[in-house]
Write a protein that holds these residues in place. Structure first.
Motif, PDB file in Angstrom:
ATOM      1  N   ILE A   1       9.151   6.596   6.941  1.00  0.00           N
ATOM      2  CA  ILE A   1       7.744   6.945   6.750  1.00  0.00           C
ATOM      3  C   ILE A   1       7.442   6.664   5.281  1.00  0.00           C
ATOM      4  O   ILE A   1       8.064   7.251   4.392  1.00  0.00           O
ATOM      5  N   LEU A   2       6.526   5.741   5.028  1.00  0.00           N
ATOM      6  CA  LEU A   2       6.259   5.269   3.673  1.00  0.00           C
ATOM      7  C   LEU A   2       4.930   5.797   3.166  1.00  0.00           C
ATOM      8  O   LEU A   2       3.895   5.654   3.814  1.00  0.00           O
ATOM      9  N   LEU A   3       4.977   6.406   1.958  1.00  0.00           N
ATOM     10  CA  LEU A   3       3.772   6.828   1.251  1.00  0.00           C
ATOM     11  C   LEU A   3       3.502   5.800   0.152  1.00  0.00           C
ATOM     12  O   LEU A   3       4.354   5.581  -0.712  1.00  0.00           O
ATOM     13  N   ALA A   4       2.329   5.152   0.197  1.00  0.00           N
ATOM     14  CA  ALA A   4       2.068   4.059  -0.736  1.00  0.00           C
ATOM     15  C   ALA A   4       0.608   4.045  -1.169  1.00  0.00           C
ATOM     16  O   ALA A   4      -0.236   4.735  -0.604  1.00  0.00           O
ATOM     17  N   GLY A   5       0.335   3.232  -2.210  1.00  0.00           N
ATOM     18  CA  GLY A   5      -1.023   3.080  -2.744  1.00  0.00           C
ATOM     19  C   GLY A   5      -1.149   3.675  -4.130  1.00  0.00           C
ATOM     20  O   GLY A   5      -0.365   4.533  -4.541  1.00  0.00           O
ATOM     21  N   GLY A   6      -2.112   3.171  -4.886  1.00  0.00           N
ATOM     22  CA  GLY A   6      -2.327   3.655  -6.247  1.00  0.00           C
ATOM     23  C   GLY A   6      -3.268   2.763  -7.022  1.00  0.00           C
ATOM     24  O   GLY A   6      -4.182   2.154  -6.461  1.00  0.00           O
ATOM     25  N   TYR A   7      -2.993   2.627  -8.306  1.00  0.00           N
ATOM     26  CA  TYR A   7      -3.816   1.837  -9.226  1.00  0.00           C
ATOM     27  C   TYR A   7      -3.620   0.346  -8.970  1.00  0.00           C
ATOM     28  O   TYR A   7      -2.516  -0.107  -8.667  1.00  0.00           O
ATOM     29  N   ASP A   8      -4.686  -0.433  -9.113  1.00  0.00           N
ATOM     30  CA  ASP A   8      -4.643  -1.873  -8.828  1.00  0.00           C
ATOM     31  C   ASP A   8      -4.237  -2.659 -10.071  1.00  0.00           C
ATOM     32  O   ASP A   8      -4.979  -2.733 -11.046  1.00  0.00           O
ATOM     33  N   LYS A   9      -3.044  -3.269 -10.041  1.00  0.00           N
ATOM     34  CA  LYS A   9      -2.585  -4.141 -11.129  1.00  0.00           C
ATOM     35  C   LYS A   9      -2.839  -5.618 -10.815  1.00  0.00           C
ATOM     36  O   LYS A   9      -2.312  -6.502 -11.471  1.00  0.00           O
ATOM     37  N   HIS A  10      -3.647  -5.867  -9.790  1.00  0.00           N
ATOM     38  CA  HIS A  10      -4.015  -7.238  -9.391  1.00  0.00           C
ATOM     39  C   HIS A  10      -2.811  -8.055  -8.941  1.00  0.00           C
ATOM     40  O   HIS A  10      -2.719  -9.248  -9.221  1.00  0.00           O
ATOM     41  N   ILE A  11      -1.896  -7.399  -8.256  1.00  0.00           N
ATOM     42  CA  ILE A  11      -0.725  -8.071  -7.698  1.00  0.00           C
ATOM     43  C   ILE A  11      -0.945  -8.204  -6.188  1.00  0.00           C
ATOM     44  O   ILE A  11      -1.323  -7.236  -5.533  1.00  0.00           O
ATOM     45  N   PRO A  12      -0.726  -9.379  -5.600  1.00  0.00           N
ATOM     46  CA  PRO A  12      -0.942  -9.539  -4.157  1.00  0.00           C
ATOM     47  C   PRO A  12       0.045  -8.721  -3.330  1.00  0.00           C
ATOM     48  O   PRO A  12       1.217  -8.586  -3.690  1.00  0.00           O
ATOM     49  N   PHE A  13      -0.446  -8.177  -2.209  1.00  0.00           N
ATOM     50  CA  PHE A  13       0.395  -7.362  -1.340  1.00  0.00           C
ATOM     51  C   PHE A  13       0.918  -8.136  -0.132  1.00  0.00           C
ATOM     52  O   PHE A  13       1.669  -7.582   0.672  1.00  0.00           O
ATOM     53  N   ALA A  14       0.553  -9.420  -0.003  1.00  0.00           N
ATOM     54  CA  ALA A  14       1.009 -10.214   1.140  1.00  0.00           C
ATOM     55  C   ALA A  14       2.536 -10.249   1.261  1.00  0.00           C
ATOM     56  O   ALA A  14       3.070 -10.131   2.372  1.00  0.00           O
ATOM     57  N   PRO A  15       3.311 -10.385   0.145  1.00  0.00           N
ATOM     58  CA  PRO A  15       4.778 -10.384   0.291  1.00  0.00           C
ATOM     59  C   PRO A  15       5.333  -9.058   0.792  1.00  0.00           C
ATOM     60  O   PRO A  15       6.427  -9.021   1.369  1.00  0.00           O
ATOM     61  N   LEU A  16       4.602  -7.969   0.553  1.00  0.00           N
ATOM     62  CA  LEU A  16       5.062  -6.645   0.983  1.00  0.00           C
ATOM     63  C   LEU A  16       4.872  -6.448   2.485  1.00  0.00           C
ATOM     64  O   LEU A  16       5.666  -5.762   3.129  1.00  0.00           O
ATOM     65  N   ALA A  17       3.825  -7.046   3.037  1.00  0.00           N
ATOM     66  CA  ALA A  17       3.428  -6.763   4.417  1.00  0.00           C
ATOM     67  C   ALA A  17       4.537  -6.965   5.448  1.00  0.00           C
ATOM     68  O   ALA A  17       4.794  -6.066   6.263  1.00  0.00           O
ATOM     69  N   PRO A  18       5.239  -8.124   5.477  1.00  0.00           N
ATOM     70  CA  PRO A  18       6.289  -8.275   6.502  1.00  0.00           C
ATOM     71  C   PRO A  18       7.429  -7.277   6.351  1.00  0.00           C
ATOM     72  O   PRO A  18       8.056  -6.889   7.344  1.00  0.00           O
TER      73      PRO A  18
END
Length: 460
Positions: free
Chosen positions: A354-371
């Protein structure tokens, strides 16, 4: 040059110190004690500084506070805080008026009398720095650990001896305008990070390169062979270049052969330790040990390296076990302020979490995280400024077919409450945000402490 040789010519002159935080408060005290007229500048108000304001004034510092703290900056020397770009208009104007603009870390490199081992990278630098320091201490060396890890080292320079070691974690902000490099430089890996501050990825990489660009003959630069960016940078080295890899057998450095970490140099090789010796979970920590043993080859006996691996329990906020409640294990991985860190954290577990995530935007893409989320997460709980972007990346991932379920919350407290209500015996809950904390907290440490407090307050 010694620290006193640096400070003596400054007596009676003015020094502006920008930022009255953890790294600069000891610097202000040091300068005041040595007869320097200090102007301590900070965006915070006097009320926000609390007791620190009268304490610094009692030492003789003049305070320049509030929104206009950088206006009309006039001093012989200006020490910028690590998080401030060296090309902000106020610093450029100060330079034009004749001020020397520097930093606590830059001066430390000039006056340090002992061997400096520097570590940088996008991920793993704090743990690698800590492992190196632990191994040296276990070998009987006197070690000064600091830099981006939280402790300023300039104030320790006077008591350092030539046979001691300074082990320094270096951020891209500290390295941005550095003109010195450590004797042993370690680059753990590089991936997009801090693009909210750096102009682009090229500038971020260029800043990191200062850890080895100013090395001399006899120095050592160590790179991650498995990372595309660091592997390409290794071709620029003028000092001795060494590599570490868990995928390939390198000619000079450490690598993984089966479950054994092997060190190779001068045509010889030695088995250093087994993966099973490493107490810290995850293959990313195996990489951290590969980097550390390469840096300390010839400085620390292998049996000491092995014993350190067996006993070192890690650094706070880095896949830190918090508590087991009703058979559910809770982990604090608040240091995971980028997608690559979160990916490493997810891979540290053998089961879905169970993952808790999210926060401040450093303008890094999240596409690599998704899979990786699709592969490793059974329930994704999101909050913070980046919740929309993370959810969008996961839902648009080709492998996403409704799993994991995605839940949105308004605060970290709500995230913890939701995870507590949804988790069943055998589950793992981890705070591994993939983002910085600045939307709700001052830093990742504050976020991690808040998370642990919330978890410790949960009932059985």
């Amino acid at each position: 040059m010694t620290i006193q040789e640096y400070l003596s010519p400054l007596r009676g002159k003015t020094a502006a110190v920008l930022g009255i935080g953890v790294s600069n408060t000891p610097l202000i005290e040091l300068l005041c004690r040595n007869g320097v007229q200090v102007i301590a500048c900070d965006k915070k108000s006097r009320e926000a500084l609390g007791e620190r304001a009268p304490q610094l004034e009692a030492l003789g510092a003049q305070l320049h506070l509030g929104e206009a703290y950088l206006d009309d900056l006039r001093a012989d020397v200006v020490f910028r805080t690590p998080g401030m770009r060296p090309d902000v208009p106020a610093l450029l104007e100060a330079k034009a008026r004749g001020s020397i603009v520097t930093s606590e870390m830059e001066i430390f490199f000039e006056v340090c009398p002992c061997t400096i081992i520097g570590v940088t990278g996008s991920d793993g630098k704090t743990t690698t720095t800590s492992i190196i320091a632990e191994m040296l201490r276990a070998a009987g060396k006197t070690v000064y650990l600091g830099g981006n890890i939280g402790h300023p080292l300039l104030c320790d320079a006077e008591k350092m001896q030539p046979e001691d070691f300074a082990v320094v974690e270096l951020s891209s902000f500290q390295l941005l305008d550095m003109k010195s490099s450590p004797h042993i430089a370690v680059m753990t890996n590089l991936a997009p990070n801090h693009l909210d501050v750096h102009k682009d990825m090229d500038e971020y990489i260029a800043a990191k390169e200062n850890i080895y660009l100013h090395q001399h003959e006899g120095d050592i630069a160590i790179f991650n062979e498995d990372n595309d960016i660091t592997r390409s940078l290794s071709e620029k080295v003028s000092a001795r270049m060494r590599l570490f890899s868990r995928r390939e057998e390198v000619a000079d450095g450490a690598f993984l052969r089966g479950d054994t970490i092997v060190l190779r140099h001068d045509g010889c090789e030695e088995a250093v330790m087994q993966i099973s010796d490493i107490r810290l979970p995850g293959m990313h920590n195996v990489e951290n040990y590969l980097a550390a043993v390469t840096a300390l080859d010839g400085l620390v006996p292998y049996e000491v390296m092995r014993e350190t691996a067996r006993t070192f329990v890690g650094v706070e906020h880095r896949i830190e076990p918090v508590r087991t409640i009703r058979g559910v294990q809770w982990y604090n991985d608040s240091i995971a302020s980028s997608p690559t860190r979160t990916i490493a954290g997810l891979n540290a577990f053998n089961e879905k979490v169970i993952l808790l995530a999210g926060g401040y935007d450093k303008h890094i893409p999240f596409a690599p995280l998704a899979p990786e989320v699709v592969k490793h997460v059974k329930l994704l709980i999101l909050c913070g400024a980046t919740a929309d972007a993370i959810e969008k990346a996961v839902r648009e991932c080709p492998g996403y077919h409704g799993s994991p379920e995605i839940v949105r919350c308004e605060s970290l407290e709500d995230c913890v409450k939701t995870a507590y209500e949804r988790a069943v015996r055998g589950d793992i809950v981890t705070l591994s945000p993939a983002c910085a904390a600045f939307d709700q907290f001052a830093n990742f440490m504050e976020r991690g402490k808040a998370f642990k407090k919330l978890v410790m307050a949960l009932g059985e």
